[in-house]
Design a protein around this motif. Structure first.
Motif, PDB file in Angstrom:
ATOM      1  N   ASN A  31       0.846  -1.176   0.000  1.00 33.91           N
ATOM      2  CA  ASN A  31       0.000   0.000   0.000  1.00 33.91           C
ATOM      3  C   ASN A  31       0.891   1.239   0.000  1.00 33.91           C
ATOM      4  N   ARG A  32       0.520   2.266  -0.775  1.00 31.98           N
ATOM      5  CA  ARG A  32       1.392   3.437  -0.865  1.00 31.98           C
ATOM      6  C   ARG A  32       1.377   4.276   0.412  1.00 31.98           C
ATOM      7  N   SER A  33       0.324   4.178   1.214  1.00 28.65           N
ATOM      8  CA  SER A  33       0.278   4.946   2.458  1.00 28.65           C
ATOM      9  C   SER A  33       1.095   4.300   3.563  1.00 28.65           C
ATOM     10  N   THR A  34       0.961   2.975   3.707  1.00 32.26           N
ATOM     11  CA  THR A  34       1.630   2.292   4.807  1.00 32.26           C
ATOM     12  C   THR A  34       2.976   1.707   4.418  1.00 32.26           C
ATOM     13  N   GLY A  35       3.180   1.469   3.124  1.00 37.15           N
ATOM     14  CA  GLY A  35       4.424   0.852   2.684  1.00 37.15           C
ATOM     15  C   GLY A  35       4.450  -0.644   2.928  1.00 37.15           C
ATOM     16  N   MET A  36       3.319  -1.228   3.322  1.00 42.73           N
ATOM     17  CA  MET A  36       3.239  -2.661   3.592  1.00 42.73           C
ATOM     18  C   MET A  36       1.986  -3.220   2.944  1.00 42.73           C
ATOM     19  N   CYS A  37       1.971  -4.547   2.751  1.00 37.09           N
ATOM     20  CA  CYS A  37       0.760  -5.159   2.220  1.00 37.09           C
ATOM     21  C   CYS A  37      -0.253  -5.331   3.359  1.00 37.09           C
ATOM     22  N   PRO A  38      -1.542  -5.280   3.052  1.00 38.04           N
ATOM     23  CA  PRO A  38      -2.564  -5.395   4.104  1.00 38.04           C
ATOM     24  C   PRO A  38      -2.450  -6.695   4.913  1.00 38.04           C
ATOM     25  N   PHE A  39      -2.053  -7.785   4.280  1.00 35.98           N
ATOM     26  CA  PHE A  39      -1.906  -9.056   4.991  1.00 35.98           C
ATOM     27  C   PHE A  39      -0.889  -8.941   6.115  1.00 35.98           C
ATOM     28  N   SER A  40       0.244  -8.306   5.819  1.00 34.41           N
ATOM     29  CA  SER A  40       1.284  -8.216   6.840  1.00 34.41           C
ATOM     30  C   SER A  40       0.883  -7.278   7.974  1.00 34.41           C
ATOM     31  N   ILE A  41       0.002  -6.335   7.716  1.00 35.26           N
ATOM     32  CA  ILE A  41      -0.492  -5.464   8.786  1.00 35.26           C
ATOM     33  C   ILE A  41      -1.432  -6.243   9.704  1.00 35.26           C
ATOM     34  N   VAL A  42      -2.326  -7.025   9.118  1.00 30.87           N
ATOM     35  CA  VAL A  42      -3.306  -7.754   9.916  1.00 30.87           C
ATOM     36  C   VAL A  42      -2.657  -8.916  10.668  1.00 30.87           C
ATOM     37  N   TYR A  43      -1.802  -9.689   9.979  1.00 29.35           N
ATOM     38  CA  TYR A  43      -1.248 -10.900  10.574  1.00 29.35           C
ATOM     39  C   TYR A  43       0.186 -10.736  11.086  1.00 29.35           C
ATOM     40  N   THR A  44       0.736  -9.550  11.001  1.00 29.29           N
ATOM     41  CA  THR A  44       2.078  -9.192  11.490  1.00 29.29           C
ATOM     42  C   THR A  44       3.192 -10.045  10.898  1.00 29.29           C
ATOM     43  N   LYS A  45       2.993 -10.560   9.707  1.00 30.14           N
ATOM     44  CA  LYS A  45       4.044 -11.298   9.015  1.00 30.14           C
ATOM     45  C   LYS A  45       3.769 -11.257   7.525  1.00 30.14           C
ATOM     46  N   ILE A  46       4.783 -11.582   6.768  1.00 27.39           N
ATOM     47  CA  ILE A  46       4.656 -11.661   5.313  1.00 27.39           C
ATOM     48  C   ILE A  46       3.845 -12.919   4.989  1.00 27.39           C
ATOM     49  N   PRO A  47       2.994 -12.885   3.959  1.00 30.96           N
ATOM     50  CA  PRO A  47       2.216 -14.086   3.628  1.00 30.96           C
ATOM     51  C   PRO A  47       3.129 -15.267   3.299  1.00 30.96           C
ATOM     52  N   ASN A  48       2.657 -16.458   3.597  1.00 31.29           N
ATOM     53  CA  ASN A  48       3.419 -17.669   3.296  1.00 31.29           C
ATOM     54  C   ASN A  48       3.540 -17.868   1.798  1.00 31.29           C
ATOM     55  N   SER A  49       4.697 -18.319   1.392  1.00 26.42           N
ATOM     56  CA  SER A  49       4.894 -18.710  -0.007  1.00 26.42           C
ATOM     57  C   SER A  49       4.776 -20.231  -0.075  1.00 26.42           C
ATOM     58  N   VAL A  50       4.938 -20.785  -1.265  1.00 21.76           N
ATOM     59  CA  VAL A  50       4.827 -22.228  -1.437  1.00 21.76           C
ATOM     60  C   VAL A  50       5.898 -22.941  -0.619  1.00 21.76           C
ATOM     61  N   LEU A  51       7.115 -22.396  -0.554  1.00 28.10           N
ATOM     62  CA  LEU A  51       8.188 -23.028   0.206  1.00 28.10           C
ATOM     63  C   LEU A  51       7.910 -23.016   1.700  1.00 28.10           C
ATOM     64  N   ASP A  52       7.245 -21.974   2.197  1.00 31.44           N
ATOM     65  CA  ASP A  52       6.932 -21.908   3.622  1.00 31.44           C
ATOM     66  C   ASP A  52       5.901 -22.956   4.027  1.00 31.44           C
ATOM     67  N   VAL A  53       5.014 -23.290   3.134  1.00 32.92           N
ATOM     68  CA  VAL A  53       3.964 -24.249   3.449  1.00 32.92           C
ATOM     69  C   VAL A  53       4.524 -25.677   3.452  1.00 32.92           C
ATOM     70  N   ILE A  54       5.497 -25.917   2.609  1.00 34.96           N
ATOM     71  CA  ILE A  54       6.053 -27.268   2.514  1.00 34.96           C
ATOM     72  C   ILE A  54       6.754 -27.651   3.815  1.00 34.96           C
ATOM     73  N   VAL A  55       7.607 -26.802   4.318  1.00 29.29           N
ATOM     74  CA  VAL A  55       8.354 -27.106   5.532  1.00 29.29           C
ATOM     75  C   VAL A  55       7.791 -26.242   6.664  1.00 29.29           C
ATOM     76  N   LEU A  56       7.076 -26.860   7.555  1.00 31.35           N
ATOM     77  CA  LEU A  56       6.512 -26.140   8.684  1.00 31.35           C
ATOM     78  C   LEU A  56       7.415 -26.358   9.898  1.00 31.35           C
ATOM     79  N   PRO A  57       8.015 -25.297  10.419  1.00 32.09           N
ATOM     80  CA  PRO A  57       8.896 -25.471  11.573  1.00 32.09           C
ATOM     81  C   PRO A  57       8.085 -25.722  12.842  1.00 32.09           C
ATOM     82  N   LYS A  58       8.743 -26.319  13.821  1.00 27.64           N
ATOM     83  CA  LYS A  58       8.112 -26.505  15.125  1.00 27.64           C
ATOM     84  C   LYS A  58       7.989 -25.138  15.776  1.00 27.64           C
ATOM     85  N   CYS A  59       6.835 -24.796  16.228  1.00 25.52           N
ATOM     86  CA  CYS A  59       6.569 -23.465  16.780  1.00 25.52           C
ATOM     87  C   CYS A  59       6.788 -23.475  18.288  1.00 25.52           C
TER      88      CYS A  59
END
Length: 161
Positions: A3-31
């Motif tokens: 977004n040009r006002s916030t400089g971030m995508c709305p997903f990262s504002i709501v969920y406080t992280k960058i959206p998962n990519s295909v590689l992130d979904v394949i390997v899920l780390p122990k939380c």
């Protein structure tokens, strides 16, 4: 997409992280859970930085928006014309070729800079409170004295302004 006002995508504002990519979904780390207070502090700081970015973006666009804005101020007793939309007219009295502005009517009182109470005749059977966007200053056609008149039902059907 950022977004040009916030400089971030709305997903990262709501969920406080960058959206998962295909590689992130394949390997899920122990939380492992962090402390709740650290998470709340980080999130609060994060939201305050987003809020300040939005305020600065709004401050940037405000002067451009104010160029087109006109301030209308009226005093009690001023004669005005009011715009009556279909919802404010009696059922069956609206005509798209009929009058749009009615009046002149005096202003009873001022609620704030954006709303006024107009002294409408009882025939209108609508709220007497109007937003400033529906109020127009009355300019008499000549220097003679202006008199307000009662509005009859026949006047609804006559065309005009």
């Amino acid at each position: 997409m950022t977004n040009r006002s916030t400089g971030m995508c709305p997903f990262s504002i709501v969920y406080t992280k960058i959206p998962n990519s295909v590689l992130d979904v394949i390997v899920l780390p122990k939380c492992k859970s962090k402390s709740a207070s650290a998470l709340i502090d980080n999130y609060t700081e994060f939201l305050s930085s987003i809020r300040s970015k939005i305020y600065s973006a709004n401050a940037k666009y405000k002067p451009d928006a104010d160029v087109h804005r006109r301030e209308k101020l009226f005093k009690p007793g001023d004669l005005v014309l009011v715009r009556l939309k279909r919802e404010r007219l009696p059922v069956g009295e609206y005509s798209k070729l009929g009058k749009r502005k009615w009046g002149p009517f005096p202003i009873n009182s001022k609620i704030n800079d954006n709303a006024y109470i107009i002294d409408l005749p009882e025939e209108f059977n609508t709220s007497h409170t109007f937003n400033v966007k529906d109020i127009y200053p009355y300019v008499p056609p000549d220097d003679g004295a202006t008199q307000t008149h009662s509005v009859g039902t026949d006047d609804f059907l006559s065309g005009g302004e």
